[in-house]
Scaffold this active site. Structure first.
Site, PDB file in Angstrom:
ATOM      1  N   ASP A  22       0.761  -1.210   0.104  1.00  0.00           N
ATOM      2  CA  ASP A  22      -0.176  -0.015   0.015  1.00  0.00           C
ATOM      3  C   ASP A  22       0.718   1.338  -0.050  1.00  0.00           C
ATOM      4  OD1 ASP A  22       0.936   0.090   2.631  1.00  0.00           O
ATOM      5  OD2 ASP A  22      -0.869   0.114   3.452  1.00  0.00           O
ATOM      6  N   THR A  65       5.032  -3.855   4.471  1.00  0.00           N
ATOM      7  CA  THR A  65       5.907  -4.456   5.673  1.00  0.00           C
ATOM      8  C   THR A  65       7.202  -3.551   5.885  1.00  0.00           C
ATOM      9  OG1 THR A  65       5.318  -6.455   5.075  1.00  0.00           O
ATOM     10  CG2 THR A  65       6.950  -6.676   6.791  1.00  0.00           C
ATOM     11  N   ASP A  80      35.945  29.457 -14.411  1.00  0.00           N
ATOM     12  CA  ASP A  80      36.097  28.047 -15.232  1.00  0.00           C
ATOM     13  C   ASP A  80      37.316  28.116 -15.897  1.00  0.00           C
ATOM     14  OD1 ASP A  80      35.743  25.488 -15.880  1.00  0.00           O
ATOM     15  OD2 ASP A  80      33.851  26.139 -17.280  1.00  0.00           O
TER      16      ASP A  80
HETATM   17  C1  SPV Z   1      30.943  22.326 -18.058  1.00  0.00           C
HETATM   18  O1  SPV Z   1      29.626  22.010 -17.489  1.00  0.00           O
HETATM   19  O2  SPV Z   1      31.726  22.744 -17.197  1.00  0.00           O
HETATM   20  C2  SPV Z   1      31.345  22.082 -19.279  1.00  0.00           C
HETATM   21  C3  SPV Z   1      30.132  22.219 -20.356  1.00  0.00           C
HETATM   22  O3  SPV Z   1      32.339  21.708 -19.605  1.00  0.00           O
HETATM   23  S1  SPV Z   1      30.160  23.920 -20.890  1.00  0.00           S
HETATM   24  O4  SPV Z   1      30.093  24.629 -19.691  1.00  0.00           O
HETATM   25  O5  SPV Z   1      29.146  23.845 -21.650  1.00  0.00           O
HETATM   26  O6  SPV Z   1      31.316  24.152 -21.538  1.00  0.00           O
HETATM   27 MG    MG Z   2      33.793  22.285 -18.025  1.00  0.00          MG
END
Ligand code: SPV
Ligand code: MG
Length: 431
Positions: free
Chosen positions: A91, A122, A204
């Protein structure tokens, strides 16, 4: 003699299942459904036992007369085939995302006078322990690592979501949605360089070092079971990349994706607005080959990411690189684009698939987000990565909350869009 049907999606038989079988036997001849692998990974969790062995397991239960494969979460086909007098189920499916499936079974049965019986679920100490052990097993490196390859062969398209912390890992692990009577969930996690860096307030550009990136992986691994694809940026120096491969493999990561850039890497979504240098085919191929030589298991995958479309080097260059990287040993190809229109991605996939039917293709539809998973699969894509959407949704929500508290000099105005205190303190499961 009446016919009773119950569908199992378990790898281990415990008291709860035996209770359902006992209740079923009271009502008639017992047929057990075994949810197919392809459906199980969307509905429940990844199987630790193969489909064939699950069938054998269910057959071995005393009182089970027949086992059939149930290929769809919805019971339409199986009910049409068996026309059971009764369907039995725990359930627990009366609430949550499974409720839609339950209600549909009730409708199907009502059409010919069949009956749905919800058996009290259970949940004792033994059942809790079994659940926990299965989860632990799925999280072990030797099980987690090979799961990406298994998923590629099990499902038309592997669905991957970005994670950059324990909390985002939990979201990818646990989010299950019911839509149009079917459940769905993500298959794996992407440790994005962009989001891992952003979470640390850094650009990044390979600034966040590997030790820190591994720490992120570890935070996520501690609280999840789903397989991991690591964004390895350029892979760094070949002499360093071989160590990275070993470390990732040992941790239980399933794949690393490295892009064919060199020097100061910037995020691909900048395209040609910033200076970025593509590695030569020879340089990238040598790095892939060195990684493959360093790799110890057959499970781990090194996926080569082609930046030719991002850097406007053209389709022929992208295809030539794909060929070369596969020849150098790449276990998959990621093709990237920052166009809104998916046409160039589709063209690449179609042309690559004409000459290579098997090497997995990975795409990251951040810009070309109109294309659906189903369409991508039709063009031969095996893995789709949603690379940054969790970060991009959380940031504006947090910023707005900060702004409003400053504006109103109190937190009352923001309260109705916040997670209740009780929910946040119970969000994390206790062992
Ligand atoms: C990330 O997510 O870091 C990538 C994908 O490498 S992008 O940001 O589209 O390059
Ligand atoms: Mg990347």
């Amino acid at each position: 003699m009446k016919t009773v049907y119950t569908c199992f999606c378990t790898d281990v038989i415990h008291d709860g299942h035996l209770n359902i079988i006992a209740e079923a036997r009271k009502r008639g001849r017992v047929i057990v459904g075994c949810l197919s692998d392809e459906t199980l990974i969307r509905y429940n969790k990844f199987p630790t036992v193969s489909q064939e062995d699950r069938i054998k397991l269910y057959r071995s239960i005393e009182g089970v007369e027949e086992v059939v494969i149930q290929n769809d979460m919805r019971y339409d086909d199986v009910i049409a085939l068996i026309q059971p007098d009764y369907v039995l189920h725990g359930d627990n499916w009366r609430k949550g995302p499974e409720k839609a499936i339950r209600d549909h079974v009730e409708e199907l049965l009502a059409a010919y006078g069949g009956e749905l019986v919800d058996i009290p679920y259970t949940y004792n100490e033994t059942v809790r322990k079994i659940d926990l052990q299965l989860r632990e097993k799925l999280a072990m490196p030797e099980y987690r690592r090979k799961r990406l390859r298994q998923l590629i062969s099990m499902t038309p398209i592997v669905k991957v979501m970005e994670a950059h912390s324990g909390l985002t890992g939990l979201i990818v692990e646990k989010t299950v949605v019911e839509h149009e009577g079917k459940l769905d969930q993500f298959d794996a996690m992407w440790i994005s360089s962009l989001c891992d860096s952003t979470a640390k307030g850094k650009p990044d550009i390979e600034l966040v070092d590997m030790t820190s990136r591994f720490r992120t992986i570890d935070d996520i691994m501690e609280v999840t079971t789903k397989p991991i694809i690591f964004d390895g940026d350029t892979g760094g120096l070949t002499e360093h990349f071989v160590y990275t491969v070993r470390s990732l493999e040992r941790m239980g990561v399933s794949a690393v994706i490295i892009e064919d850039k060199k020097g100061l890497k910037k995020n691909s979504l900048f395209g040609t607005e910033v200076e970025q240098t593509q590695a030569t085919i020879g340089e990238m191929s040598a790095k892939i080959a060195a990684g493959k030589t360093a790799q110890l298991t057959d499970d781990f995958m090194i996926i080569a990411r082609i930046e030719s479309l991002i850097l406007e080097k053209g389709m022929e260059d992208a295809l030539a690189r794909a060929r070369a990287y596969v020849a150098a040993g790449a276990d998959g190809i990621m093709i990237h684009s920052r166009r809104k229109d998916p046409a160039e991605i589709v063209e690449f996939c179609d042309r690559f698939r004409e000459e290579d039917k098997t090497t997995p293709i990975v795409v990251v539809p951040s810009s070309f987000n109109v294309i659906t998973e189903e369409e991508l699969a039709q063009h031969g894509v095996n893995i789709v990565i949603y690379a940054n959407q969790l970060t991009r949704s959380a940031f504006p929500a947090m910023q707005k909350t900060a702004e409003d508290i400053l504006k109103y000099h109190r937190a009352k105005e923001v309260d109705d869009r916040l997670m209740p205190i009780k929910d946040i303190i119970t969000l994390i499961d206790e062992l």
